[in-house]
Design an enzyme around this catalytic site. Structure first.
Site, mmCIF file in Angstrom:
data_model
loop_
_atom_site.group_PDB
_atom_site.id
_atom_site.type_symbol
_atom_site.label_atom_id
_atom_site.label_comp_id
_atom_site.label_asym_id
_atom_site.label_seq_id
_atom_site.Cartn_x
_atom_site.Cartn_y
_atom_site.Cartn_z
ATOM 1 N N CYS A 21 16.522 14.034 32.554
ATOM 2 C CA CYS A 21 17.637 13.234 33.075
ATOM 3 C C CYS A 21 17.215 11.831 33.530
ATOM 4 O O CYS A 21 18.059 11.016 33.868
ATOM 5 C CB CYS A 21 18.327 13.968 34.230
ATOM 6 N N ASP B 21 2.087 17.453 32.982
ATOM 7 C CA ASP B 21 1.517 16.522 32.003
ATOM 8 C C ASP B 21 2.350 16.475 30.721
ATOM 9 O O ASP B 21 2.431 15.438 30.060
ATOM 10 C CB ASP B 21 0.064 16.910 31.689
ATOM 11 N N CYS C 152 12.378 18.745 38.614
ATOM 12 C CA CYS C 152 13.274 17.636 38.930
ATOM 13 C C CYS C 152 14.219 18.017 40.069
ATOM 14 O O CYS C 152 14.888 19.050 39.999
ATOM 15 C CB CYS C 152 14.073 17.260 37.686
ATOM 16 N N CYS D 61 18.078 17.495 38.453
ATOM 17 C CA CYS D 61 18.680 18.396 37.455
ATOM 18 C C CYS D 61 18.000 19.757 37.373
ATOM 19 O O CYS D 61 18.457 20.637 36.647
ATOM 20 C CB CYS D 61 18.689 17.730 36.074
ATOM 21 N N GLU E 251 -0.147 5.627 27.134
ATOM 22 C CA GLU E 251 0.008 4.710 28.249
ATOM 23 C C GLU E 251 -0.997 3.571 28.105
ATOM 24 O O GLU E 251 -2.138 3.790 27.689
ATOM 25 C CB GLU E 251 -0.271 5.432 29.568
ATOM 26 N N ASP F 199 -0.126 12.083 27.094
ATOM 27 C CA ASP F 199 -0.462 11.752 28.483
ATOM 28 C C ASP F 199 -1.929 12.091 28.677
ATOM 29 O O ASP F 199 -2.354 13.213 28.443
ATOM 30 C CB ASP F 199 0.402 12.575 29.443
HETATM 31 ZN ZN LIG Z 1 16.022 15.728 35.831
#
Ligand SMILES: [Zn+2]
Length: 358
Positions: free
Chosen positions: A315, A341, A331, A334, A245, A161
């Site tokens: 996830c 990064d 997240c 989850c 990317e 990244d």
């Molecule tokens: Zn997650």
């Protein structure tokens, strides 16, 4: 030769910029070469005949390319070509009849020139570019040679990244510091430029300051190239597949990751970010990884960048709320928590692996 090449570039650029302003189509290479012939026959610009004709045509070819790139929607970072200034810098390219013999090089219209041979010149010489730098003249020689197919590179894959605060983060968890040689030298550069502004035009001290500024720019360029070579060589040796990317697709407002901003500040950030990108040489890093992996039998893979910063690498949940701050990814589905990064690098790797499996 450098001066004449610059003159031709600037003259053709002026012509085309004027035409653009009047809503007329641009004059491209073939017709520019026709104009060049006319200029050389004229009394006013007859001096151009002193230079190697092909080196002037090559400048027109470069200009043609620069305009093509500027209008190419796949290269959003390219801008219109700019005028070349007098003084330090400048280059010209000789597309044929260049010869190398021991420690001298034959340049058409100039003759044999002694040079410091930094390395052997393998293969057939295709062309040579002569560049004026702050501390002297350089020649780079492009050659063509058959290279045996490399063995298949056996090594793990990583995602990378490319960021702003962190120059690059890998899915292995490595954080590479930004290239701060530029930042460090910026202060020195600013000081020298203030000094230059105070000095009397045409004075000897002003010329000295100008030369110091040029040497500083040269040193910044070299430090940056050195840094990018070290990182790209290390990664291309240790990894057979590197996923990046695809920055051509856009997603240039990545500094806005997880933050709210007004449309006005977005424009300001975009120009600032563009500069940062150029400073840090992401394009250059991607290019180096591409050819270094190819040489070693590995692969560079580009994947779409959309929302890589908001996607959970554990996830797959995508939400702007996943990004609690510039550095932290957490997240909301989850609870997976990681350096933002590094999480993005893992998402990029997963996209690359999925694309290869497909
Ligand atoms: Zn997650």
């Amino acid at each position: 030769m450098v001066g004449h090449a610059r003159f031709v570039w600037n003259k053709a650029l002026r012509l085309n910029l004027d035409r653009l302003e009047q809503g007329l189509p641009i004059v491209w290479y073939d017709d520019l070469c026709g104009l060049l012939r006319l200029w050389k026959q004229s009394e006013e610009y007859g001096f151009l005949a002193e230079a190697n004709a092909q080196s002037l045509q090559q400048k027109l070819r470069d200009l043609d390319r620069a305009f093509t790139d500027a209008f190419d929607s796949a290269q959003p970072m390219k801008r219109l070509p700019r005028f070349k200034k007098r003084g330090v810098g400048g280059s010209f390219r000789l597309p044929q009849d260049v010869k190398v013999e021991n420690r001298r090089v034959f340049l058409p219209k100039i003759g044999w020139v002694g040079f410091f041979k930094s390395r052997e010149v393998p293969g057939t010489i295709k062309n040579a570019t002569v560049t004026r730098e702050a501390n002297g003249w350089y020649v780079s020689i492009q050659t063509e040679a058959e290279i045996p197919e490399p063995n298949l590179h056996i090594g793990p894959a990583i995602g990378v990244d490319r960021g702003v605060a962190v120059f690059a983060a890998t899915s292995d968890g490595e954080l590479v510091d930004p290239v701060n040689s530029y930042a460090k030298s910026m202060e020195r550069l600013a000081r020298l430029q203030r000094k230059l502004a105070r000095q009397r035009k045409g004075s000897r001290n002003r010329a000295k300051t100008r030369a110091r500024i040029a040497r500083l720019h040269q040193s910044i360029r070299r430090q940056r190239a050195d840094f990018l070579h070290k990182v790209s060589t290390r990664w291309s040796k240790s990894h057979a597949l590197i996923v990046l990317e695809d920055l051509r697709i856009g997603n240039m407002t990545r500094s806005a990751r997880g933050t709210v901003e007004s449309p006005g500040s977005r424009i300001a950030q975009k120009s600032g970010l563009n500069r940062a990108i150029l400073d840090q040489g992401w394009d250059e890093l991607g290019r180096m990884l591409g050819y270094k992996l190819r040489e070693r039998g590995g692969h560079r893979l580009l994947v779409p960048p959309q929302q890589s910063s908001q996607e959970c690498s554990e996830c797959g949940h995508v939400a702007p709320e996943n990004r609690t701050s510039r550095d932290v990814f957490r997240c909301v589905a989850c609870g997976h928590t990681e350096h933002a990064d590094v999480n993005a690098a893992k998402v990029i790797l997963a996209r690359g692996t999925a694309a290869r499996a497909a």
